[in-house]
Design a protein around this motif. Structure first.
Motif, PDB file in Angstrom:
ATOM      1  N   ASN A   4       0.773  -1.260  -0.151  1.00  0.00           N
ATOM      2  CA  ASN A   4      -0.058  -0.026   0.106  1.00  0.00           C
ATOM      3  C   ASN A   4       1.023   1.322  -0.069  1.00  0.00           C
ATOM      4  N   SER A   5       1.867   1.298  -0.306  1.00  0.00           N
ATOM      5  CA  SER A   5       3.042   2.406  -0.433  1.00  0.00           C
ATOM      6  C   SER A   5       2.374   3.058  -1.712  1.00  0.00           C
ATOM      7  N   ASN A   6       2.377   4.381  -1.854  1.00  0.00           N
ATOM      8  CA  ASN A   6       1.921   5.237  -2.683  1.00  0.00           C
ATOM      9  C   ASN A   6       3.161   5.678  -3.523  1.00  0.00           C
ATOM     10  N   ARG A  21       1.599   0.984 -14.256  1.00  0.00           N
ATOM     11  CA  ARG A  21       0.474   1.062 -13.364  1.00  0.00           C
ATOM     12  C   ARG A  21      -0.152  -0.449 -13.085  1.00  0.00           C
ATOM     13  N   THR A  25       0.633  -2.279  -9.326  1.00  0.00           N
ATOM     14  CA  THR A  25      -0.454  -2.472  -8.731  1.00  0.00           C
ATOM     15  C   THR A  25      -0.715  -3.903  -8.357  1.00  0.00           C
ATOM     16  N   PHE A  29       1.372  -1.553  -4.656  1.00  0.00           N
ATOM     17  CA  PHE A  29       1.593  -0.364  -4.583  1.00  0.00           C
ATOM     18  C   PHE A  29       0.326   0.305  -5.066  1.00  0.00           C
ATOM     19  N   GLN A  30      -0.009   1.551  -4.507  1.00  0.00           N
ATOM     20  CA  GLN A  30      -1.121   2.547  -4.921  1.00  0.00           C
ATOM     21  C   GLN A  30      -0.401   3.296  -6.053  1.00  0.00           C
ATOM     22  N   GLU A  32      -0.255   6.202  -9.069  1.00  0.00           N
ATOM     23  CA  GLU A  32      -0.722   7.559  -9.725  1.00  0.00           C
ATOM     24  C   GLU A  32       0.123   7.819 -10.566  1.00  0.00           C
TER      25      GLU A  32
END
Length: 448
Positions: A4-6, A21, A25, A29-30, A32
């Protein structure tokens, strides 16, 4: 890798953004994605990420240019990537602060590993920053750790670093240097912070009472070891522990088990020991009054607190802090400091250390409440009140300099190079000060 690290991905290639992505994912990872560096800078001013993955060659602003502009905005680790990279570019990127450099095409497993490690690094950095902020705000501890001198900076670093471990710590220092406050800092920043901090002043107990106080009684009366379960037991005035009890304490430290007085039931307690003593404890070990094996068990790590005279640059800062603190406590305005106050403050050698300075400042505020007093009078006779003082701070400093220079000239028998060396200044600077202060070498040497 931190789940869940951004992660912020910056790449002008739409297909690459989409592929990254999906890969990141699936790796936990999250994600953007952004197509250009300028938009990324705007996003980073509003939102926090754990790691940035950025292409080097992009229209408008390159990844290397983005890295430079990122520095004043964020400390987030940046991983740079390029299909056109070379060794010099990689070295330049890392030297400028990039976490690492990857060349396309890259191994997906290696990419996930690198980004996971970078995210962990960012989390550790954030946690350290938060802990340092807590350290600076600790009630009591900040009052003893005020200052910018080298000894106090080392002490702050020691307290911060050792709060993260569970080792026994022995704090050595003169009376009034703040040993208990440093011990509180070690406890409050560690994993036991929410558990009890129990203080046992070993010198305050009669030898006959010590065992009962430490181990408790068979009727269920808890001792200090019971009360410290899960937390910290602070043994102050360590050298006062009765010699016959020291082997029992050594065993408790090794096994974390003890038996209350009058009982046959063995009890357990999970505690960390922080102890404090003055510098004479070594003499007690040497004479046999304190067991050497217990001493070695308790001083796994040793911190030495600096006396106030060893950090004289901090005296005025502490003085201001304590005056403001007590003025606020007693609800009066802070009294104006005079040249006499300054002279008294800097001439005194503070044998009672920070505690003495704190008490003198409180007396000064209490005198001010009654409409009078001075810092010199608050020292309760420690300062020679028959002396006269300059009217201004500038005059006080000049008088102090003249006194030091005259003393150095006398001590060196008029040898100016030696006098300059004693004062820690250059010969030219000494000559300039002699002229400025109107001193006469002959007059100084003639005076007894």
């Amino acid at each position: 890798m931190s789940l869940n690290s951004n992660i912020l991905v910056i790449d002008d290639d739409r297909e690459m953004r989409s592929s990254l992505r999906d890969l990141l994912t699936s790796g936990g990872f999250q994600v953007e994605t952004i197509s250009n560096a300028q938009q990324a800078l705007d996003t980073l001013r509003q939102k926090q990420f754990d790691v940035i993955l950025c292409d080097v060659r992009m229209p408008g602003m390159s990844g290397l240019e983005f890295q430079q502009l990122l520095k004043p905005i964020s400390k987030v680790p940046i991983v740079l990537m390029s299909a056109h990279g070379d060794i010099s570019m990689a070295v330049s990127a890392v030297q400028d602060g990039a976490y690492t450099f990857l060349e396309k095409p890259f191994d997906p497993r290696r990419l996930l590993g690198v980004l996971g490690n970078a995210a962990k690094l960012n989390q550790l950095t954030l946690n350290n920053d938060r802990l340092k902020e807590r350290l600076s705000k600790l009630t009591g501890l900040d009052k003893i750790l005020i200052g910018e001198s080298e000894p106090i900076q080392r002490l702050r670093n020691d307290v911060f670093d050792l709060s993260h471990v569970d080792s026994n710590v022995l704090i050595i220092g003169e009376t009034g240097t703040g040993k208990e406050l440093a011990a509180h800092g070690l406890h409050d920043l560690g994993r036991r912070a929410s558990e009890p901090f129990i203080t046992l002043n070993c010198a305050a107990l009669a030898p006959a009472q010590f065992e009962e106080a430490l181990f408790g009684l068979s009727d269920g009366t808890p001792g200090y070891l019971d009360r410290a379960d899960g937390g910290t037991l602070f043994l102050d005035e360590l050298g006062a522990i009765p010699l016959p009890l020291q082997p029992k304490l050594l065993r408790v430290i090794e096994t974390k088990e003890f038996t209350p007085v009058g009982s046959t039931e063995t009890r357990k307690s999970d505690f960390r020991i922080i102890s404090a003593a003055n510098e004479k404890l070594d003499d007690a070990v040497e004479s046999g009054a304190f067991r050497q094996d217990l001493f070695f068990r308790l001083n796994t790590v040793m911190i030495t607190l600096p006396p106030l005279r060893a950090r004289s640059d901090d005296i005025s800062l502490l003085y201001t802090h304590f005056l403001n603190h007590f003025a606020n406590s007693y609800e009066i305005d802070v009294p104006v400091s005079t040249a006499e106050d300054f002279s008294a403050l800097m001439r005194h050698d503070w044998p009672g250390n920070v505690r003495e300075l704190r008490n003198v400042c409180e007396r000064r505020i209490l005198m001010a409440r009654r409409g009078g007093g001075s810092f010199a009078s608050a020292l309760s006779g420690a300062v020679d009140d028959d002396k006269t003082y300059p009217d201004t701070l500038r005059e006080a400093v000049a008088a102090f300099e003249a006194q030091l220079i005259a003393k150095a000239i006398k001590s060196s028998d008029g040898k100016m190079d030696d006098a300059a060396q004693m004062l820690g200044i250059g010969r030219r600077t000494l000559n300039e000060k002699i002229v400025k202060l109107g001193l006469n070498k002959s007059d100084i040497l003639e005076k007894t």
